[in-house]
Design a protein around this motif. Structure first.
Motif, mmCIF file in Angstrom:
data_model
loop_
_atom_site.group_PDB
_atom_site.id
_atom_site.type_symbol
_atom_site.label_atom_id
_atom_site.label_comp_id
_atom_site.label_asym_id
_atom_site.label_seq_id
_atom_site.Cartn_x
_atom_site.Cartn_y
_atom_site.Cartn_z
ATOM 1 N N ASN A 253 53.695 25.617 -43.682
ATOM 2 C CA ASN A 253 54.861 24.739 -43.401
ATOM 3 C C ASN A 253 55.111 23.804 -44.705
ATOM 4 N N TYR B 287 42.156 17.439 -42.207
ATOM 5 C CA TYR B 287 41.111 17.639 -41.396
ATOM 6 C C TYR B 287 39.816 16.563 -41.600
ATOM 7 N N GLN C 12 46.712 14.434 -32.598
ATOM 8 C CA GLN C 12 46.724 15.142 -33.774
ATOM 9 C C GLN C 12 45.809 16.274 -33.739
ATOM 10 N N LYS C 13 46.641 17.363 -34.222
ATOM 11 C CA LYS C 13 45.904 18.947 -34.420
ATOM 12 C C LYS C 13 45.892 19.069 -35.704
ATOM 13 N N VAL C 14 45.058 19.680 -36.273
ATOM 14 C CA VAL C 14 44.897 20.366 -37.536
ATOM 15 C C VAL C 14 44.776 21.995 -37.658
ATOM 16 N N GLY C 15 45.882 22.399 -37.978
ATOM 17 C CA GLY C 15 46.069 23.707 -37.979
ATOM 18 C C GLY C 15 46.378 24.200 -39.443
ATOM 19 N N ALA C 16 45.873 25.549 -39.684
ATOM 20 C CA ALA C 16 45.839 26.063 -41.093
ATOM 21 C C ALA C 16 47.616 26.454 -41.125
ATOM 22 N N GLY C 17 48.068 26.423 -40.185
ATOM 23 C CA GLY C 17 49.745 26.650 -40.309
ATOM 24 C C GLY C 17 50.498 25.704 -41.133
ATOM 25 N N GLU C 18 50.023 24.398 -41.233
ATOM 26 C CA GLU C 18 50.254 23.432 -41.945
ATOM 27 C C GLU C 18 50.448 23.714 -43.488
ATOM 28 N N PHE D 147 46.334 19.918 -45.788
ATOM 29 C CA PHE D 147 45.178 20.546 -44.913
ATOM 30 C C PHE D 147 43.722 19.881 -44.784
#
Lengths: 53, 581
Positions: free
Chosen positions: B420, B399, B411-417, B395
């Motif tokens: 995952n 970022y 490209q999106k950076v989410g904390a959900g990664e 993550f």
């Protein structure tokens, strides 16, 4: 059927990318943080989680 | 067009499989030792005596009755040794001097039952993964029997015995029974590298990551019991393990990335997964980093193939180096395995081998008998923290890449990664660990001070009994006898007081030793299958030289040594508990 990419060809395709200032910052910040944290974490470990010291 | 098979991932599956076996083992607390027939292998000279069920309640025993105490019989066996057994049937007709036989499960039958149980459980798992069931069943059967054969060979007294004279052999390699792991690895390497067609036919069952992750879930419970007995030490190991990996991430990654970019002129797309693969956690880190910086899939795949090969080299070399240099610092050795050896399988496996080798050397050199499992626990703790942080690291990289270096379209950076990428089997390890810790901790806290008190009282009784023959004054004699009687009464009262908590701990140990029997088998399967997937021919592939050069330089140049220094800083002086009595 698509042919499996060959490592040698992939590496040949690789273009030279100079080290950007932001990468240098990433590397140096990481090393500095690592060194500073080392002292702090050792202090916490020995003070609050003693085991044999 | 081939239809895409969407089954459960190995990560989730290992969580379910491990939890299932663990839950079965817990039936001991309800009075049913339903996994006690699992195979246990001992050091042997006569192979017929090598195997037995892991739980005493399944082992047959025959001998002359020397004592009867309610439902407890003491038997003198053919080898002259005495054994106490608890019987369930009516024994009012038997008397001292009679021969009594309790039927049990034979060693070979125990092995067959272990095989059938594991085959059944793993086949259900294979179905959930949408694997080819027919090929899996055949593959697993072959893998199981070869692996067990190797495990058995490793227990041969000439290989395993740490005390050759005691084991009745003229010499021994002193490798302990864990040599079976190395034998399995070598057999796997032979199959993978010299019999590629045979290896291909086993492919469905060659799943080292599945086996090791399931083993780790099972190991949680075992370590939970150990932690309950030494909570302070377990907490220290965990916190220090966490500190060690924070250091490893920050120092390792930055250095490898710098060397790959500056001196080997790798592009960012290659350097980042390579840095993660070499420095952090091998395959999963390379894949996570590749995903985070949107590298093409070929990059982490190529890096991963190297990671596996070098992990095997580390697995063969580092435990022996640790035995030679770190036998006085067992937990430094364990942490070092966790920090230096890449991939879960190889790291935890090397922890297990180091555990056996270092304890054997400490015993041989200084007569110190460290409790087993603590070195493995340290290696596993360090490795699991590394695994947990892969998601966080991916993550952070995603970022930085998107915000500062190059943001790929879409490209999106989410904390959900972070979730995952979180290794789900770690949840299983945490649950089994904390469950048994919660069960055993109150019992252990109740037992330990009382046992100490009983120990003191017993010493007093022994001393008083020694004084008896020299006591001539009747008053003094009476006082001594009174003191002995009072102390014995007190010991009895205290023993009764801790009967229940002691039973809880005994049940927990029976439960974990049953699940541990399967954990060991999953370990052996891991070693064999790691060997099979380690194709050294990959090193001869055109173009691999540059990639391998940076790997060798970083891994053997400083990763291993920095890992050793970090391990030393956080774990020197921290020793496993010692076996007493």
């Amino acid at each position: 059927m698509a042919e499996e990419p060959k490592l040698a060809e992939e590496l040949k395709k690789m273009e030279y990318e100079p080290l950007l200032p932001v990468e240098k910052k990433l590397i140096s910040y990481s090393l500095i943080l690592g060194t500073v944290l080392l002292g702090f974490l050792v202090w916490i470990s020995y003070t609050f989680f003693p085991a044999g010291h | 067009m081939e239809e895409k098979k969407l089954g459960i991932s190995e990560d989730w599956l290992s969580l379910w499989l491990g939890s299932f076996i663990f839950i079965l083992s817990l039936f001991v607390f309800a009075g049913g030792d339903i996994l006690g027939w699992g195979i246990s292998t001992k050091e042997w000279k006569d192979v017929s005596k090598a195997m037995s069920p892991v739980s005493k309640s399944y082992v047959g025993v025959k001998g002359e009755i020397t004592k009867i105490d309610g439902k407890k019989l003491t038997l003198k066996k053919a080898d002259g040794k005495e054994e106490e057994i608890t019987v369930t049937e009516d024994i009012t007709t038997v008397k001292v001097g009679d021969t009594y036989e309790k039927k049990g499960v034979s060693g070979f039958m125990s092995l067959v039952m272990t095989y059938l149980f594991m085959l059944l459980v793993m086949t259900v798992g294979a179905a959930a993964m949408r694997a080819n069931i027919g090929r899996f069943v055949i593959g697993f059967t072959i893998v199981f029997w070869i692996s067990y054969g190797c495990w058995l060979v490793g227990h041969y007294a000439y290989i395993a015995a740490t005390n050759a004279a005691k084991s009745g052999v003229p010499w021994s390699l002193k490798l302990t029974g864990e040599a079976g792991f190395i034998v399995a690895l070598l057999a796997g390497l032979a199959v993978g590298n010299f019999f590629p067609k045979f290896a291909e036919s086993l492919k469905e069952a060659i799943r080292p990551e599945l086996y090791i992750k399931t083993a780790i879930v099972l190991m949680g419970g075992l370590l939970g019991v150990k932690a309950a007995e030494s909570l302070g030490l377990a907490t220290a190991v965990m916190f220090r393990g966490l500190c060690a990996i924070v250091e490893a991430y920050l120092i390792y990654w930055a250095l490898v990335y710098f060397i790959a970019r500056k001196y080997f002129k790798f592009s960012r797309e290659w350097a980042a997964p390579l840095a993660s693969g070499i420095s952090i956690c091998g395959v999963s880190a390379a894949i996570a980093t590749g995903g985070a910086i949107r590298a093409r899939p070929i990059v982490p795949i190529m890096v991963s193939s190297l990671v596996v090969i070098f992990a095997v080299i580390e697995l063969i070399v580092l435990p022996f180096m640790a035995q030679t240099a770190l036998w006085k610092e067992p937990l430094v050795a364990g942490a070092w395995m966790g920090l230096a050896v890449k991939t879960d399988g190889a790291a935890v496996a090397s922890g297990a081998v180091t555990d056996a080798l270092v304890r054997a050397k400490a015993m041989a050199m200084e007569g110190i008998n460290y409790k087993d499992g603590w070195i493995t626990m340290t290696a596993t703790t360090v490795k699991l923290f590394i695994d947990i942080f892969i998601g966080v690291w991916a993550f952070i990289l995603a970022y930085i890449w998107c915000a500062k270096i190059e943001c790929k379209p879409g490209q999106k950076v989410g904390a959900g990664e972070i979730w995952n990428r979180f290794p789900k089997f770690v949840l299983g390890y945490a649950i089994t660990f904390f469950l048994l810790l919660v069960i055993c901790l109150p019992a252990s806290k109740a037992v330990q001070p009382v046992e100490k008190e009983i120990g003191i009282l017993k010493d007093e009784i022994t001393m008083a009994e020694k004084q008896l023959p020299s006591a001539t004054d009747p008053a003094a004699l009476a006082a001594l006898n009174e003191k002995i009687a009072a102390s014995k009464e007190k010991v009895k009262g205290l023993s009764d007081q801790i009967k229940m908590p002691k039973k809880t701990i005994a049940d927990a140990k029976t439960a974990t030793s049953a699940s541990n029997s399967f954990r060991v088998m999953f370990f052996v399967l891991t070693f064999f299958t790691i060997g099979v997937v380690s194709n050294f021919k990959k090193l001869w592939e055109e173009g691999i030289g540059k990639l391998a050069a940076v790997y060798v330089l970083c891994l053997f140049g400083f990763i291993i040594w920095i890992g050793l220094v970090i391990s030393w800083i956080f774990f020197h002086g921290v020793k496993p508990p010692i076996v007493t009595g």
